[in-house]
Design an enzyme around this catalytic site. Structure first.
Site, PDB file in Angstrom:
ATOM      1  N   HIS A  75       0.834  -1.197   0.000  1.00 21.80           N
ATOM      2  CA  HIS A  75       0.000   0.000   0.000  1.00 21.80           C
ATOM      3  C   HIS A  75       0.872   1.251   0.000  1.00 21.80           C
ATOM      4  CE1 HIS A  75      -3.819  -2.187   1.708  1.00 21.80           C
ATOM      5  NE2 HIS A  75      -3.374  -2.701   0.578  1.00 21.80           N
TER       6      HIS A  75
ATOM      7  N   GLU B  71       1.411   3.608   2.193  1.00 20.93           N
ATOM      8  CA  GLU B  71       2.221   3.842   3.387  1.00 20.93           C
ATOM      9  C   GLU B  71       3.477   2.958   3.381  1.00 20.93           C
ATOM     10  OE1 GLU B  71      -2.178   4.066   4.759  1.00 20.93           O
ATOM     11  OE2 GLU B  71      -0.994   3.110   3.175  1.00 20.93           O
TER      12      GLU B  71
ATOM     13  N   CYS C 186      -5.251   1.258   6.523  1.00 27.99           N
ATOM     14  CA  CYS C 186      -6.036   0.048   6.758  1.00 27.99           C
ATOM     15  C   CYS C 186      -5.707  -0.552   8.123  1.00 27.99           C
ATOM     16  CB  CYS C 186      -5.814  -0.967   5.647  1.00 27.99           C
ATOM     17  SG  CYS C 186      -4.121  -1.579   5.511  1.00 27.99           S
TER      18      CYS C 186
ATOM     19  N   ARG D 230     -10.176   2.983 -21.378  1.00 26.74           N
ATOM     20  CA  ARG D 230     -10.431   1.546 -21.270  1.00 26.74           C
ATOM     21  C   ARG D 230      -9.388   0.872 -20.377  1.00 26.74           C
ATOM     22  NH1 ARG D 230     -11.704   0.050 -27.643  1.00 26.74           N
ATOM     23  NH2 ARG D 230     -13.674   1.237 -27.806  1.00 26.74           N
TER      24      ARG D 230
ATOM     25  N   THR E  41     -24.669  -2.184 -31.264  1.00 24.26           N
ATOM     26  CA  THR E  41     -23.326  -1.598 -31.406  1.00 24.26           C
ATOM     27  C   THR E  41     -22.351  -2.627 -31.953  1.00 24.26           C
ATOM     28  OG1 THR E  41     -23.656   0.020 -29.636  1.00 24.26           O
ATOM     29  CG2 THR E  41     -21.383  -0.582 -30.132  1.00 24.26           C
TER      30      THR E  41
ATOM     31  N   GLU F 155     -20.483   2.248 -23.133  1.00 23.06           N
ATOM     32  CA  GLU F 155     -20.093   2.790 -24.437  1.00 23.06           C
ATOM     33  C   GLU F 155     -21.017   2.259 -25.531  1.00 23.06           C
ATOM     34  OE1 GLU F 155     -16.161   2.267 -26.945  1.00 23.06           O
ATOM     35  OE2 GLU F 155     -15.666   3.312 -25.079  1.00 23.06           O
TER      36      GLU F 155
END
Length: 355
Positions: A58, A60, A87, A196, A208, A296
């Site tokens: 993470h 930190e 966390c 994307r 589409t 989309e």
């Protein structure tokens, strides 16, 4: 835990740096949030880091690891700025709050709180129990915005939803008679491919696919492909040669028919007898830890999200062309603000839904 008097606390500039580097994790950390951390001693940055990849250290952890050997003795006298509450539980990595206690950090400045039950205020409790001073609320709104995919997923039990389309200067979205006609410019196309790579999933409808035969991959940008989603109620396209059936990347087809799934191709049945299947799609994505979605598709698919006000952000390319006729572009409701940015000879409108 105390909320600062902003006029008397010079913390904003370091939190802004933490926000800046947090965004380097975009597209690589989902379903975790983007987080940045900056370690400061006497107004000098001695370490910084961000959550770089899901399952790895993470922010930190990376910030502390970046501190040079000669600066390590300064950690007990330093402040760490973190965009999201550290966390407090064991997951793929140990708790960051305990790491900060281990290194005896003097002060922790937090942008916004983590909304998940395992962390919410528990990270702060661990720090305060160890005698560490905790300050919250620095650039809180900006921190929530950077973590908005994570926040939406956990607070609304659905992915963060981006609507994306292109329209002409006179408001037309597509030709009348089901043929392909490009509206936006090449720069806009490349930018779309970048998006994307940054989001977890992308959705289109059957029409589409029939008209455009899209690949829905970031071919013009380096990055991973999103989970491809298509709505095809009667499996009309199943036996045809479309890119979405090439099994090159994970793809889910929402349908009313039962069909055996193949490698990288899943047929997910939903109930089309209801007026709008969007909630079922979002439930599936939430159950599968998909925390962001680009819609989309054609006008019907986009309108199904708009009608239910199940969208968070819209990105619309407006060209300088005039068609005079065609299918009109969707109309958004409950708009909070609009940002305009020139993209070559196009305008990109970024619109947020009012909450």
């Amino acid at each position: 835990m105390r909320n600062p008097n902003f006029a008397n606390m010079p913390h904003e500039k370091f939190m802004q740096r933490a926000l800046q580097i947090a965004q380097k994790g975009l597209g690589n950390v989902a379903p975790n949030p983007m987080v940045g951390a900056v370690i400061v001693h006497q107004n000098r940055i001695i370490g910084e880091g961000w959550h770089e990849r899901y399952g790895e250290g993470h922010a930190e952890v990376n910030a502390i690891a970046s501190v040079k050997k000669e600066d390590r003795p300064l950690l007990p006298h330093s402040t760490i700025y973190v965009t999201l509450e550290p966390c407090a539980h064991y997951g793929k990595t140990p708790p960051c709050a305990e790491l900060l206690v281990k290194h005896q950090i003097k002060q922790v400045v937090i942008g916004c709180l983590d909304p998940t039950p395992k962390v919410h205020k528990r990270g702060i409790a661990i720090l305060e129990a160890a005698g560490i001073e905790v300050i919250t609320g620095i650039e809180a709104e900006k921190c929530r915005k950077v973590a908005r995919r994570f926040m939406t997923f956990h607070q609304q039990n659905r992915p963060y939803i981006l609507l994306k389309w292109a329209e002409t200067a006179d408001g037309f979205f597509a030709p009348k008679f089901g043929k392909q006609q490009w509206i936006s410019n090449g720069i806009a196309k490349r930018l779309s491919h970048r998006w994307r790579a940054e989001e977890a999933a992308i959705l289109v409808g059957r029409k589409t696919v029939e008209i455009d035969n899209p690949q829905l991959t970031p071919r013009l940008w380096r990055g991973k492909s999103p989970l491809r989603l298509m709505i095809d109620q009667h499996l009309q396209l199943k036996k045809k040669n479309f890119h979405l059936f090439d099994q090159s990347t994970p793809t889910v087809v929402f349908t009313s028919k039962k069909a055996p799934s193949l490698q990288n191709l899943t047929y997910q049945t939903v109930d089309f007898s209801v007026k709008n299947i969007v909630p079922q799609i979002l439930q599936y994505l939430h159950e599968n830890q998909i925390n962001s979605l680009i819609v989309e598709g054609g006008k019907q698919v986009l309108q199904s999200f708009i009608d239910l006000e199940l969208w968070d952000e819209a990105r619309i390319f407006v060209s300088n062309s005039y068609w005079g006729e065609g299918i009109s572009a969707p109309i958004l409701k409950s708009i909070e603000n609009v940002q305009n940015e020139p993209i070559g000879d196009n305008i990109l409108k970024v619109i947020y839904r009012k909450t």
